[in-house]
Design a protein around this motif. Structure first.
Motif, PDB file in Angstrom:
ATOM      1  N   VAL A  91      37.193 -11.743 -80.210  1.00 56.49           N
ATOM      2  CA  VAL A  91      37.500 -11.975 -78.797  1.00 56.49           C
ATOM      3  C   VAL A  91      36.293 -12.567 -78.077  1.00 56.49           C
ATOM      4  CG1 VAL A  91      37.983 -10.821 -76.605  1.00 56.49           C
ATOM      5  CG2 VAL A  91      39.303 -10.228 -78.636  1.00 56.49           C
ATOM      6  N   MET A  92      35.120 -12.028 -78.352  1.00 55.00           N
ATOM      7  CA  MET A  92      33.908 -12.533 -77.705  1.00 55.00           C
ATOM      8  C   MET A  92      33.594 -13.951 -78.163  1.00 55.00           C
ATOM      9  SD  MET A  92      31.530  -9.085 -77.771  1.00 55.00           S
ATOM     10  CE  MET A  92      30.163  -9.860 -76.911  1.00 55.00           C
ATOM     11  N   GLU A  93      33.811 -14.241 -79.430  1.00 52.81           N
ATOM     12  CA  GLU A  93      33.562 -15.592 -79.930  1.00 52.81           C
ATOM     13  C   GLU A  93      34.529 -16.595 -79.315  1.00 52.81           C
ATOM     14  OE1 GLU A  93      33.803 -15.281 -84.151  1.00 52.81           O
ATOM     15  OE2 GLU A  93      31.788 -14.405 -84.377  1.00 52.81           O
ATOM     16  N   ASP A  94      35.798 -16.212 -79.195  1.00 51.37           N
ATOM     17  CA  ASP A  94      36.777 -17.103 -78.577  1.00 51.37           C
ATOM     18  C   ASP A  94      36.420 -17.375 -77.116  1.00 51.37           C
ATOM     19  OD1 ASP A  94      38.157 -17.144 -80.951  1.00 51.37           O
ATOM     20  OD2 ASP A  94      39.652 -15.653 -80.341  1.00 51.37           O
ATOM     21  N   THR A  95      36.047 -16.311 -76.409  1.00 41.91           N
ATOM     22  CA  THR A  95      35.627 -16.482 -75.013  1.00 41.91           C
ATOM     23  C   THR A  95      34.366 -17.328 -74.927  1.00 41.91           C
ATOM     24  OG1 THR A  95      36.537 -14.297 -74.488  1.00 41.91           O
ATOM     25  CG2 THR A  95      35.035 -15.265 -72.878  1.00 41.91           C
ATOM     26  N   GLY A  96      33.451 -17.104 -75.863  1.00 41.13           N
ATOM     27  CA  GLY A  96      32.205 -17.866 -75.878  1.00 41.13           C
ATOM     28  C   GLY A  96      32.436 -19.350 -76.063  1.00 41.13           C
ATOM     29  N   ARG A  97      33.393 -19.710 -76.926  1.00 38.62           N
ATOM     30  CA  ARG A  97      33.674 -21.131 -77.139  1.00 38.62           C
ATOM     31  C   ARG A  97      34.189 -21.784 -75.855  1.00 38.62           C
ATOM     32  NH1 ARG A  97      34.883 -19.527 -82.569  1.00 38.62           N
ATOM     33  NH2 ARG A  97      36.934 -18.739 -81.962  1.00 38.62           N
ATOM     34  N   ARG A  98      35.025 -21.058 -75.129  1.00 42.30           N
ATOM     35  CA  ARG A  98      35.505 -21.610 -73.853  1.00 42.30           C
ATOM     36  C   ARG A  98      34.379 -21.733 -72.838  1.00 42.30           C
ATOM     37  NH1 ARG A  98      39.757 -17.920 -74.931  1.00 42.30           N
ATOM     38  NH2 ARG A  98      38.907 -16.440 -73.397  1.00 42.30           N
ATOM     39  N   GLU A  99      33.504 -20.745 -72.822  1.00 42.17           N
ATOM     40  CA  GLU A  99      32.421 -20.767 -71.841  1.00 42.17           C
ATOM     41  C   GLU A  99      31.364 -21.820 -72.160  1.00 42.17           C
ATOM     42  OE1 GLU A  99      32.523 -19.231 -69.026  1.00 42.17           O
ATOM     43  OE2 GLU A  99      34.386 -18.216 -69.532  1.00 42.17           O
ATOM     44  N   VAL A 100      31.204 -22.139 -73.438  1.00 39.68           N
ATOM     45  CA  VAL A 100      30.278 -23.218 -73.808  1.00 39.68           C
ATOM     46  C   VAL A 100      30.759 -24.544 -73.219  1.00 39.68           C
ATOM     47  CG1 VAL A 100      29.437 -24.612 -75.738  1.00 39.68           C
ATOM     48  CG2 VAL A 100      29.334 -22.128 -75.874  1.00 39.68           C
ATOM     49  N   LYS A 101      32.073 -24.770 -73.258  1.00 41.23           N
ATOM     50  CA  LYS A 101      32.635 -25.974 -72.645  1.00 41.23           C
ATOM     51  C   LYS A 101      32.315 -26.021 -71.153  1.00 41.23           C
ATOM     52  CE  LYS A 101      34.625 -27.664 -76.285  1.00 41.23           C
ATOM     53  NZ  LYS A 101      34.145 -28.933 -76.884  1.00 41.23           N
ATOM     54  N   ARG A 102      32.319 -24.850 -70.550  1.00 39.31           N
ATOM     55  CA  ARG A 102      31.975 -24.779 -69.125  1.00 39.31           C
ATOM     56  C   ARG A 102      30.515 -25.135 -68.893  1.00 39.31           C
ATOM     57  NH1 ARG A 102      32.477 -19.174 -65.657  1.00 39.31           N
ATOM     58  NH2 ARG A 102      31.456 -19.904 -63.749  1.00 39.31           N
ATOM     59  N   LEU A 103      29.642 -24.649 -69.764  1.00 41.45           N
ATOM     60  CA  LEU A 103      28.222 -24.985 -69.637  1.00 41.45           C
ATOM     61  C   LEU A 103      27.983 -26.475 -69.842  1.00 41.45           C
ATOM     62  CD1 LEU A 103      26.560 -22.028 -71.590  1.00 41.45           C
ATOM     63  CD2 LEU A 103      26.470 -22.411 -69.122  1.00 41.45           C
ATOM     64  N   GLU A 104      28.756 -27.075 -70.743  1.00 43.08           N
ATOM     65  CA  GLU A 104      28.573 -28.484 -71.076  1.00 43.08           C
ATOM     66  C   GLU A 104      29.297 -29.431 -70.135  1.00 43.08           C
ATOM     67  OE1 GLU A 104      30.010 -28.560 -75.055  1.00 43.08           O
ATOM     68  OE2 GLU A 104      28.050 -28.062 -75.945  1.00 43.08           O
ATOM     69  N   ARG A 105      30.032 -28.884 -69.173  1.00 46.53           N
ATOM     70  CA  ARG A 105      30.826 -29.715 -68.271  1.00 46.53           C
ATOM     71  C   ARG A 105      29.955 -30.750 -67.556  1.00 46.53           C
ATOM     72  NH1 ARG A 105      33.903 -26.455 -63.730  1.00 46.53           N
ATOM     73  NH2 ARG A 105      31.705 -26.046 -63.235  1.00 46.53           N
TER      74      ARG A 105
END
Length: 210
Positions: A91-105
């Motif tokens: 769950v944390m890894e899945d959330t992390g992948r989404r949040e990385v996209k946010r950081l890279e926006r």
């Protein structure tokens, strides 16, 4: 300065737009990728203070106060803390992948500005040289005044394109490396949380309800 830039021709319009967009994106990312903005010290301290299942609801409430990638990853793990650790990790890894996209926006916008600006400058150079050769074919090489317009367009667009592209490339590489560093930090704190949860034993969900 305006008189010089105006000699660059129509290519100066997209170059000017690129310069504004590049500066805006760089400023936005420099502000939002600050360590304190992404990784809150309060949440770090909270992770280190978790000892019992009773500490988890308070930690979740703390994470809800912040709308940051770090807070969202930790909250995702805490909210599923009653699940087996492999599921919590997933769950944390899945959330992390989404949040990385946010950081890279918007970083792709800055990368595009860095790559396309010199090419636009080169296009301006080619157009300027075409004008030069067109004048030569009609009037010969003796018309210095007519030739200077095409030569100025060729040189100005190249210089302006490089002046935009080089800083944009430097900013992109710096910000991209900052994202990588923040992701590593978030990952390390996520592992620290998993370790805390593992110390509580497999029946953490039962004990939380109690």
């Amino acid at each position: 300065m305006w008189a010089i830039l105006s000699k660059g021709g129509i290519i100066m319009i997209p170059l000017a737009i690129f310069s504004v967009v590049g500066v805006a994106v760089a400023i936005e990312k420099f502000i939002n990728l600050r360590h304190s903005r992404v990784i809150q010290s309060e949440i770090v301290a909270c992770i280190e203070s978790i000892r019992t299942p009773g500490d988890i609801p308070m930690a979740i409430k703390l994470c809800e106060r912040f709308n940051s990638p770090f807070a969202n990853v930790i909250r995702a793990g805490l909210e599923d803390a009653d699940e087996p650790l492999p599921i919590v990790r997933q769950v944390m890894e899945d959330t992390g992948r989404r949040e990385v996209k946010r950081l890279e926006r918007y970083l792709v916008v800055l990368e595009t500005v860095a790559a396309a600006s010199p090419l636009l400058g080169l296009l301006g150079t080619v157009l300027g040289m075409i004008k030069v050769f067109a004048v030569i074919s009609i009037s010969g090489v003796g018309q210095a005044g007519l030739l200077s317009g095409g030569i100025a367009e060729a040189l100005i667009t190249t210089a302006f394109g490089l002046a935009i592209g080089i800083p944009a490339l430097i900013a992109y590489n710096f910000l991209d490396s900052r994202v990588d560093a923040l992701v590593v930090k978030i990952d390390s704190y996520g592992h620290a949380l998993l370790k805390r949860l593992s110390l509580m034993g497999p029946d953490i969900g039962v004990r939380q309800q109690q």
